[in-house]
Write a protein that holds these residues in place. Sequence first.
Motif, mmCIF file in Angstrom:
data_model
loop_
_atom_site.group_PDB
_atom_site.id
_atom_site.type_symbol
_atom_site.label_atom_id
_atom_site.label_comp_id
_atom_site.label_asym_id
_atom_site.label_seq_id
_atom_site.Cartn_x
_atom_site.Cartn_y
_atom_site.Cartn_z
ATOM 1 N N ALA A 30 -11.063 -60.360 62.165
ATOM 2 C CA ALA A 30 -11.667 -61.678 61.954
ATOM 3 C C ALA A 30 -11.724 -62.462 63.261
ATOM 4 O O ALA A 30 -12.726 -63.130 63.550
ATOM 5 C CB ALA A 30 -10.895 -62.454 60.891
ATOM 6 N N ILE A 31 -10.674 -62.385 64.045
ATOM 7 C CA ILE A 31 -10.648 -63.066 65.345
ATOM 8 C C ILE A 31 -11.724 -62.496 66.256
ATOM 9 O O ILE A 31 -12.481 -63.238 66.897
ATOM 10 C CB ILE A 31 -9.252 -62.957 65.991
ATOM 11 C CG1 ILE A 31 -8.245 -63.803 65.209
ATOM 12 C CG2 ILE A 31 -9.295 -63.383 67.461
ATOM 13 C CD1 ILE A 31 -6.790 -63.543 65.582
ATOM 14 N N ALA A 32 -11.816 -61.178 66.310
ATOM 15 C CA ALA A 32 -12.829 -60.538 67.164
ATOM 16 C C ALA A 32 -14.238 -60.929 66.733
ATOM 17 O O ALA A 32 -15.093 -61.245 67.578
ATOM 18 C CB ALA A 32 -12.664 -59.025 67.125
ATOM 19 N N ALA A 33 -14.483 -60.937 65.438
ATOM 20 C CA ALA A 33 -15.806 -61.303 64.927
ATOM 21 C C ALA A 33 -16.137 -62.751 65.267
ATOM 22 O O ALA A 33 -17.270 -63.074 65.647
ATOM 23 C CB ALA A 33 -15.877 -61.075 63.416
ATOM 24 N N GLU A 34 -15.154 -63.617 65.144
ATOM 25 C CA GLU A 34 -15.377 -65.034 65.449
ATOM 26 C C GLU A 34 -15.648 -65.233 66.936
ATOM 27 O O GLU A 34 -16.524 -66.007 67.323
ATOM 28 C CB GLU A 34 -14.179 -65.869 64.993
ATOM 29 C CG GLU A 34 -14.403 -67.351 65.007
ATOM 30 C CD GLU A 34 -15.507 -67.822 64.062
ATOM 31 O OE1 GLU A 34 -16.232 -68.778 64.441
ATOM 32 O OE2 GLU A 34 -15.662 -67.267 62.963
ATOM 33 N N ARG A 35 -14.924 -64.527 67.771
ATOM 34 C CA ARG A 35 -15.112 -64.653 69.218
ATOM 35 C C ARG A 35 -16.470 -64.135 69.669
ATOM 36 O O ARG A 35 -16.976 -64.553 70.713
ATOM 37 C CB ARG A 35 -13.997 -63.925 69.961
ATOM 38 C CG ARG A 35 -12.684 -64.673 69.897
ATOM 39 C CD ARG A 35 -11.624 -64.022 70.735
ATOM 40 N NE ARG A 35 -10.413 -64.848 70.733
ATOM 41 C CZ ARG A 35 -9.195 -64.374 70.831
ATOM 42 N NH1 ARG A 35 -8.996 -63.073 70.970
ATOM 43 N NH2 ARG A 35 -8.165 -65.177 70.825
ATOM 44 N N GLU A 36 -17.062 -63.237 68.904
ATOM 45 C CA GLU A 36 -18.374 -62.690 69.259
ATOM 46 C C GLU A 36 -19.515 -63.656 68.935
ATOM 47 O O GLU A 36 -20.631 -63.468 69.417
ATOM 48 C CB GLU A 36 -18.609 -61.369 68.527
ATOM 49 C CG GLU A 36 -17.746 -60.245 69.058
ATOM 50 C CD GLU A 36 -17.917 -58.953 68.281
ATOM 51 O OE1 GLU A 36 -18.700 -58.918 67.306
ATOM 52 O OE2 GLU A 36 -17.261 -57.971 68.655
ATOM 53 N N LYS A 37 -19.253 -64.668 68.152
ATOM 54 C CA LYS A 37 -20.282 -65.628 67.779
ATOM 55 C C LYS A 37 -20.694 -66.459 68.993
ATOM 56 O O LYS A 37 -19.906 -66.661 69.918
ATOM 57 C CB LYS A 37 -19.787 -66.552 66.669
ATOM 58 C CG LYS A 37 -19.562 -65.840 65.353
ATOM 59 C CD LYS A 37 -19.085 -66.811 64.296
ATOM 60 C CE LYS A 37 -18.887 -66.117 62.962
ATOM 61 N NZ LYS A 37 -18.387 -67.054 61.937
ATOM 62 N N ALA A 38 -21.927 -66.950 68.946
ATOM 63 C CA ALA A 38 -22.426 -67.797 70.034
ATOM 64 C C ALA A 38 -21.547 -69.036 70.217
ATOM 65 O O ALA A 38 -21.285 -69.468 71.340
ATOM 66 C CB ALA A 38 -23.866 -68.200 69.766
ATOM 67 N N THR A 39 -21.108 -69.592 69.102
ATOM 68 C CA THR A 39 -20.215 -70.751 69.132
ATOM 69 C C THR A 39 -19.010 -70.461 68.249
ATOM 70 O O THR A 39 -19.007 -70.794 67.064
ATOM 71 C CB THR A 39 -20.941 -72.018 68.623
ATOM 72 O OG1 THR A 39 -22.179 -72.151 69.330
ATOM 73 C CG2 THR A 39 -20.094 -73.256 68.827
ATOM 74 N N PRO A 40 -17.995 -69.832 68.805
ATOM 75 C CA PRO A 40 -16.808 -69.503 68.004
ATOM 76 C C PRO A 40 -16.116 -70.758 67.491
ATOM 77 O O PRO A 40 -16.048 -71.774 68.190
ATOM 78 C CB PRO A 40 -15.902 -68.759 68.974
ATOM 79 C CG PRO A 40 -16.764 -68.369 70.120
ATOM 80 C CD PRO A 40 -17.880 -69.358 70.174
ATOM 81 N N ASP A 41 -15.625 -70.685 66.275
ATOM 82 C CA ASP A 41 -14.876 -71.780 65.680
ATOM 83 C C ASP A 41 -13.405 -71.576 66.049
ATOM 84 O O ASP A 41 -12.732 -70.697 65.514
ATOM 85 C CB ASP A 41 -15.066 -71.770 64.161
ATOM 86 C CG ASP A 41 -14.418 -72.952 63.473
ATOM 87 O OD1 ASP A 41 -13.446 -73.519 64.016
ATOM 88 O OD2 ASP A 41 -14.888 -73.312 62.375
ATOM 89 N N ILE A 45 -10.147 -69.179 64.570
ATOM 90 C CA ILE A 45 -9.380 -68.271 65.419
ATOM 91 C C ILE A 45 -7.896 -68.639 65.391
ATOM 92 O O ILE A 45 -7.029 -67.771 65.243
ATOM 93 C CB ILE A 45 -9.931 -68.267 66.856
ATOM 94 C CG1 ILE A 45 -11.338 -67.649 66.872
ATOM 95 C CG2 ILE A 45 -8.986 -67.546 67.810
ATOM 96 C CD1 ILE A 45 -12.078 -67.804 68.181
ATOM 97 N N ALA A 46 -7.607 -69.915 65.515
ATOM 98 C CA ALA A 46 -6.213 -70.374 65.525
ATOM 99 C C ALA A 46 -5.525 -70.077 64.198
ATOM 100 O O ALA A 46 -4.360 -69.646 64.169
ATOM 101 C CB ALA A 46 -6.142 -71.864 65.838
ATOM 102 N N ALA A 47 -6.221 -70.285 63.086
ATOM 103 C CA ALA A 47 -5.633 -70.021 61.770
ATOM 104 C C ALA A 47 -5.347 -68.532 61.594
ATOM 105 O O ALA A 47 -4.282 -68.151 61.093
ATOM 106 C CB ALA A 47 -6.558 -70.523 60.662
ATOM 107 N N ALA A 48 -6.278 -67.697 62.013
ATOM 108 C CA ALA A 48 -6.079 -66.256 61.897
ATOM 109 C C ALA A 48 -4.950 -65.792 62.809
ATOM 110 O O ALA A 48 -4.132 -64.941 62.431
ATOM 111 C CB ALA A 48 -7.373 -65.515 62.221
#
Length: 86
Positions: A30-41, A45-48
């Motif tokens: 989930a962290i990796a997927a979020e970091r790949e986004k144009a605008t990571p939330d 990331i912090a919650a995961a």
Amino acid sequence: MTNQLFSRAGVRYEVALDVLGAIIAHHSEAIAAEREKATPDEAVIAAAQKAKDELRTIREDLDPNADEAIERVITQYGQQARDLYQ
């Protein structure tokens, strides 16, 4: 000797570690997927990351001789791990 290597308690301990590891892996994905986004939330990331850290602590602190704690981990997290990978 075989009985000692493959005791029920040892197997249950390994199951508990696998359950925790599966959920930790999910949070890593989930962290990796979020970091790949144009605008990571960053909150996502912090919650995961927080969840991952908490589960790692539980895994590291789990005593292979603590049958009740092992069963508690399996009971508490087993269904969550199954749900993530079905």
